[in-house]
Design a protein around this motif. Structure first.
Motif, PDB file in Angstrom:
ATOM      1  N   LEU A  93       0.832  -1.213   0.000  1.00 46.11           N
ATOM      2  CA  LEU A  93       0.000   0.000   0.000  1.00 46.11           C
ATOM      3  C   LEU A  93       0.860   1.255   0.000  1.00 46.11           C
ATOM      4  O   LEU A  93       0.703   2.150  -0.828  1.00 46.11           O
ATOM      5  CB  LEU A  93      -0.912  -0.029   1.221  1.00 46.11           C
ATOM      6  N   PHE A  94       1.805   1.326   0.941  1.00 49.47           N
ATOM      7  CA  PHE A  94       2.639   2.524   1.041  1.00 49.47           C
ATOM      8  C   PHE A  94       3.690   2.553  -0.071  1.00 49.47           C
ATOM      9  O   PHE A  94       4.101   3.623  -0.531  1.00 49.47           O
ATOM     10  CB  PHE A  94       3.296   2.591   2.424  1.00 49.47           C
ATOM     11  N   PRO A  98       2.946   6.853  -1.631  1.00 49.08           N
ATOM     12  CA  PRO A  98       3.910   7.923  -1.342  1.00 49.08           C
ATOM     13  C   PRO A  98       5.337   7.582  -1.749  1.00 49.08           C
ATOM     14  O   PRO A  98       6.066   8.444  -2.253  1.00 49.08           O
ATOM     15  CB  PRO A  98       3.777   8.116   0.171  1.00 49.08           C
ATOM     16  N   SER A 130      -6.317  16.438   1.503  1.00 47.59           N
ATOM     17  CA  SER A 130      -6.839  15.187   2.044  1.00 47.59           C
ATOM     18  C   SER A 130      -8.261  15.396   2.536  1.00 47.59           C
ATOM     19  O   SER A 130      -8.525  16.359   3.258  1.00 47.59           O
ATOM     20  CB  SER A 130      -5.985  14.729   3.227  1.00 47.59           C
ATOM     21  N   GLY A 131      -9.147  14.487   2.164  1.00 44.99           N
ATOM     22  CA  GLY A 131     -10.525  14.599   2.614  1.00 44.99           C
ATOM     23  C   GLY A 131     -11.374  15.552   1.796  1.00 44.99           C
ATOM     24  O   GLY A 131     -12.544  15.771   2.124  1.00 44.99           O
ATOM     25  N   TRP A 176     -14.654   5.507   1.349  1.00 42.23           N
ATOM     26  CA  TRP A 176     -15.122   5.228   2.690  1.00 42.23           C
ATOM     27  C   TRP A 176     -16.565   4.741   2.639  1.00 42.23           C
ATOM     28  O   TRP A 176     -17.291   5.009   1.680  1.00 42.23           O
ATOM     29  CB  TRP A 176     -14.998   6.477   3.561  1.00 42.23           C
ATOM     30  N   ARG A 193      -6.823  -1.310   4.332  1.00 46.62           N
ATOM     31  CA  ARG A 193      -5.910  -1.689   5.400  1.00 46.62           C
ATOM     32  C   ARG A 193      -6.728  -2.166   6.576  1.00 46.62           C
ATOM     33  O   ARG A 193      -7.750  -1.537   6.927  1.00 46.62           O
ATOM     34  CB  ARG A 193      -5.029  -0.484   5.792  1.00 46.62           C
ATOM     35  N   LEU A 196      -9.058  -0.105   9.342  1.00 46.61           N
ATOM     36  CA  LEU A 196      -9.574   1.161   8.819  1.00 46.61           C
ATOM     37  C   LEU A 196     -10.786   0.867   7.947  1.00 46.61           C
ATOM     38  O   LEU A 196     -10.853  -0.189   7.319  1.00 46.61           O
ATOM     39  CB  LEU A 196      -8.507   1.878   7.975  1.00 46.61           C
ATOM     40  N   PRO A 279     -17.775  16.363   4.749  1.00 52.51           N
ATOM     41  CA  PRO A 279     -17.869  15.340   5.794  1.00 52.51           C
ATOM     42  C   PRO A 279     -18.418  15.909   7.097  1.00 52.51           C
ATOM     43  O   PRO A 279     -18.316  17.100   7.348  1.00 52.51           O
ATOM     44  CB  PRO A 279     -16.418  14.886   5.984  1.00 52.51           C
TER      45      PRO A 279
ATOM     46  N   ARG B  48      -5.813  17.971   8.862  1.00 47.36           N
ATOM     47  CA  ARG B  48      -5.371  16.744   8.210  1.00 47.36           C
ATOM     48  C   ARG B  48      -4.410  17.073   7.058  1.00 47.36           C
ATOM     49  O   ARG B  48      -3.410  16.394   6.871  1.00 47.36           O
ATOM     50  CB  ARG B  48      -6.583  15.963   7.676  1.00 47.36           C
ATOM     51  N   ASP B  52      -0.636  15.649   6.709  1.00 50.31           N
ATOM     52  CA  ASP B  52      -0.201  14.836   5.575  1.00 50.31           C
ATOM     53  C   ASP B  52       0.973  15.482   4.855  1.00 50.31           C
ATOM     54  O   ASP B  52       1.879  14.803   4.365  1.00 50.31           O
ATOM     55  CB  ASP B  52      -1.360  14.640   4.588  1.00 50.31           C
ATOM     56  N   LEU B  57       2.848  11.084   4.422  1.00 55.76           N
ATOM     57  CA  LEU B  57       2.064   9.854   4.326  1.00 55.76           C
ATOM     58  C   LEU B  57       0.594  10.221   4.494  1.00 55.76           C
ATOM     59  O   LEU B  57       0.276  11.146   5.236  1.00 55.76           O
ATOM     60  CB  LEU B  57       2.447   8.866   5.435  1.00 55.76           C
ATOM     61  N   PRO B  58      -0.313   9.470   3.848  1.00 60.79           N
ATOM     62  CA  PRO B  58      -1.739   9.788   4.034  1.00 60.79           C
ATOM     63  C   PRO B  58      -2.207   9.397   5.440  1.00 60.79           C
ATOM     64  O   PRO B  58      -2.158   8.219   5.800  1.00 60.79           O
ATOM     65  CB  PRO B  58      -2.437   8.926   2.973  1.00 60.79           C
ATOM     66  N   ALA B  60      -5.064   9.134   6.351  1.00 60.96           N
ATOM     67  CA  ALA B  60      -6.222   8.244   6.188  1.00 60.96           C
ATOM     68  C   ALA B  60      -5.824   6.776   6.285  1.00 60.96           C
ATOM     69  O   ALA B  60      -6.661   5.918   6.556  1.00 60.96           O
ATOM     70  CB  ALA B  60      -6.893   8.501   4.835  1.00 60.96           C
ATOM     71  N   TRP B  61      -4.549   6.458   6.059  1.00 66.43           N
ATOM     72  CA  TRP B  61      -4.084   5.082   6.084  1.00 66.43           C
ATOM     73  C   TRP B  61      -3.408   4.711   7.395  1.00 66.43           C
ATOM     74  O   TRP B  61      -2.838   3.624   7.520  1.00 66.43           O
ATOM     75  CB  TRP B  61      -3.089   4.834   4.943  1.00 66.43           C
ATOM     76  N   LEU B  62      -3.402   5.604   8.358  1.00 67.79           N
ATOM     77  CA  LEU B  62      -2.764   5.336   9.639  1.00 67.79           C
ATOM     78  C   LEU B  62      -3.820   5.211  10.727  1.00 67.79           C
ATOM     79  O   LEU B  62      -4.764   6.012  10.772  1.00 67.79           O
ATOM     80  CB  LEU B  62      -1.799   6.475  10.005  1.00 67.79           C
ATOM     81  N   PRO B  63      -3.683   4.232  11.625  1.00 66.60           N
ATOM     82  CA  PRO B  63      -4.611   4.162  12.755  1.00 66.60           C
ATOM     83  C   PRO B  63      -4.512   5.427  13.603  1.00 66.60           C
ATOM     84  O   PRO B  63      -3.480   6.100  13.618  1.00 66.60           O
ATOM     85  CB  PRO B  63      -4.128   2.946  13.553  1.00 66.60           C
ATOM     86  N   LEU B 156     -13.992  10.441   5.942  1.00 66.09           N
ATOM     87  CA  LEU B 156     -12.718  11.109   6.177  1.00 66.09           C
ATOM     88  C   LEU B 156     -12.956  12.593   6.384  1.00 66.09           C
ATOM     89  O   LEU B 156     -12.995  13.360   5.426  1.00 66.09           O
ATOM     90  CB  LEU B 156     -11.767  10.894   4.997  1.00 66.09           C
TER      91      LEU B 156
END
Lengths: 282, 278
Positions: A93-94, A98, A130-131, A176, A193, A196, A279, B48, B52, B57-58, B60-63, B156
């Protein structure tokens, strides 16, 4: 080692890349991906951030609970050392987002953080923070039959004709549950993942590079008053480049990156649009 | 070394007004303030996009636990980027410690905080309008140990999750923060704004006299901001709110809340009242 084509780039990888098309073993390799020891940090780092170090010709990523990635040889090689607890799908994924984007930037490519679809034979890209709803916006077109070009990694180049070409990333969009439900896109899509809620939703996808015609900047608020000025467009393109975090703070590749931003701003139509679905706050 | 100055508060407690005042004062201009282009950047701790950008790193992909663990490093990196002596930043998070003992929002000489407290019954009324809650829901939210903003496992939000906790714990956490602090009572600021903002100016070490402060207050007067909002949307307005600058009145809670709701909030208030400035 297997060979794959991802965003128009041939990868030879020690890691299986299940969501990426295979290519013939005879295709010349652009980037080699190997498993091997990766240091915790770069001793000669010119810039050290919480999750990455930037060296002279090397970038090192540290992803918590996933692993370390070292991009070397001007983006031609990526070494991966997974964390003991990491699962392969998280490592990939990573790797494919990135890390890959920075490798492309080191090679001189421009990568826009954008979800995109094909409309009337050309690419319509949604970019923004993002978002902002990039994938949601693309999904609304894909659900109506448009081919998907990218979810997050949109590699761009300039053709001999002067078109900005966009390369297909993958046949899915990451969405989502709220977005999946609103667009009635079905259930039981695989998690991006574990732990999530984000899911990978398959769509029909483009297979060849196509001209990028329009970039829609998704933002919270009105378009900047001087939206017609190319400098504003250029700033928006650079801000949404996937290599931006790596290039912040000065980097020799930055000059090439800036000229790329100017080229794209000059050749592509821009629109500014409100976030398609804002959102919930709480 | 840049000092990070948190402009901190529980939501709907006057945070934006204080930031507008600072923007007004620091600009030195005389024309009415443009609330969307105030000239003072106060990036919210939970942005956010900023996270980022710094982390590469996003998020959204991290706990959530990994995101939280990285936030102090992000804040440090942001402070290191600026050459200004003070980096003002907005925050609604409760002041608390991470599992490894680090303060989520920093401590020591590199940090300071301006904490704005508003009487909880007025906060409840304002929250009900802003977040589209009933008054019962707003009161329950303020009395909830697990209360948080932008925590949505099905989507998100543009901000990272912000744990608030119970209203009184939020107040206590910030009062106990290990950094120089200026605590402002919202009601006192409304009643005597020049005096209140002079105290803020003194805490921040800004060279400003009463006349300058008064002029800065005029530029960001509630009525000025409300009229501006009739012409254009304020970018911090939530998705469920029609307006951001609704009125900011003192005493609405007493008018609108039931005795049961008031009693519940009084328990929270009584826990912190004596620790607050008059």
């Amino acid at each position: 080692m297997s060979r794959y084509c991802y965003c128009g780039v041939v990868l030879e990888s020690a890691w299986a890349l299940p969501c990426v098309p295979d290519v013939d073993a005879g295709r010349p390799v652009d980037i080699t991906i190997a498993q091997g020891p990766v240091p915790d940090y770069l001793p000669d780092a010119t810039r050290r951030m919480p999750t990455f170090d930037v060296g002279l010709n090397t970038v090192l990523f540290r992803v918590p609970s996933v692993g370390r990635y070292c991009i070397r040889s001007a983006g031609r090689r990526i070494d991966v050392e997974p964390a003991p607890e990491a699962v392969d799908s998280d490592v990939v994924l990573f790797l494919l987002d990135p890390v890959f984007a920075v490798a492309l930037a080191m090679r001189g490519d421009f990568v826009l953080n954008a979800a995109s679809v094909v409309v009337d034979g050309a690419v319509l890209a949604f970019s923004g923070a993002s978002g902002a709803g990039k994938s949601v916006a693309a999904a609304s077109y894909a659900a109506a039959g448009a081919l998907v070009v990218s979810d997050s990694v949109l590699r761009l180049s300039v053709s001999g004709d002067g078109d900005v070409l966009a390369y297909p990333q993958a046949p899915w969009l990451r969405l989502w549950p709220d977005a999946i439900g609103r667009q009635d896109l079905g259930e039981s899509h695989p998690l991006v993942r574990s732990g999530l809620g984000l899911r990978r939703v398959p769509f029909a996808a483009a297979s060849l590079p196509l001209p990028l015609r329009t970039i829609v900047m998704l933002s919270d608020g009105e378009a900047p008053p001087e939206a017609a000025l190319s400098s504003r467009r250029m700033a928006a393109v650079l801000r949404n480049s996937l290599a931006a975090p790596w290039l912040d703070g000065g980097n020799p590749t930055r000059i090439r990156h800036l000229s790329w931003g100017a080229e794209i701003a000059r050749r592509v139509t821009f629109q500014w649009s409100d976030i398609p679905h804002r959102p919930q706050i709480a | 070394m840049t000092t990070t100055c948190w402009i901190a508060s529980y939501p709907r407690s006057g945070n934006t007004w204080v930031r507008m005042f600072l923007a007004s004062l620091l600009s030195g201009a005389r024309a009415p303030l443009d609330f969307n282009s105030s000239g003072l950047s106060t990036p919210i701790a939970s942005s956010r996009a900023l996270f980022d950008r710094v982390v590469g790193l996003p998020s959204a992909w991290l706990p959530e636990t990994e995101v939280e663990a990285l936030r102090p490093d992000v804040d440090r990196a942001l402070a290191a980027r600026t050459s200004d002596p003070t980096l003002f930043r907005k925050v609604h998070d409760a002041y608390r410690r991470l599992p490894d003992g680090r303060a989520l929002l920093g401590e020591g000489a590199d940090f300071r905080a301006v904490y704005i407290v508003r009487e909880p019954w007025d906060v409840a009324v304002s929250m009900s309008h802003f977040f589209g809650m009933t008054l019962d829901q707003a009161v329950a939210f303020m009395d909830d140990t697990n209360a948080s903003l932008a925590s949505n496992p099905r989507g998100l939000p543009p901000q990272l999750p912000q744990r608030l906790g119970r209203w009184n714990h939020h107040v206590r956490g910030w009062l106990d923060a290990q950094m120089p602090k200026c605590v402002l009572r919202y009601e006192a600021l409304r009643a005597a704004p020049v005096d209140g903002f002079m105290a803020l100016v003194s805490f921040l070490g800004l060279p400003a006299d009463q006349e300058t402060v008064a002029r800065a207050i005029e530029r960001c007067d509630f009525e000025v901001l409300r009229q501006q909002e009739q012409r254009q949307r304020f970018r911090e307005t939530g998705p469920r709110a029609n307006v951001f600058f609704r009125g900011g009145r003192v005493g609405e809670g007493h008018e609108q809340l039931s005795p049961v709701q008031m009693e519940r909030l009084h328990r929270l208030w009584d826990d912190v009242e004596r620790a607050l400035p008059a």
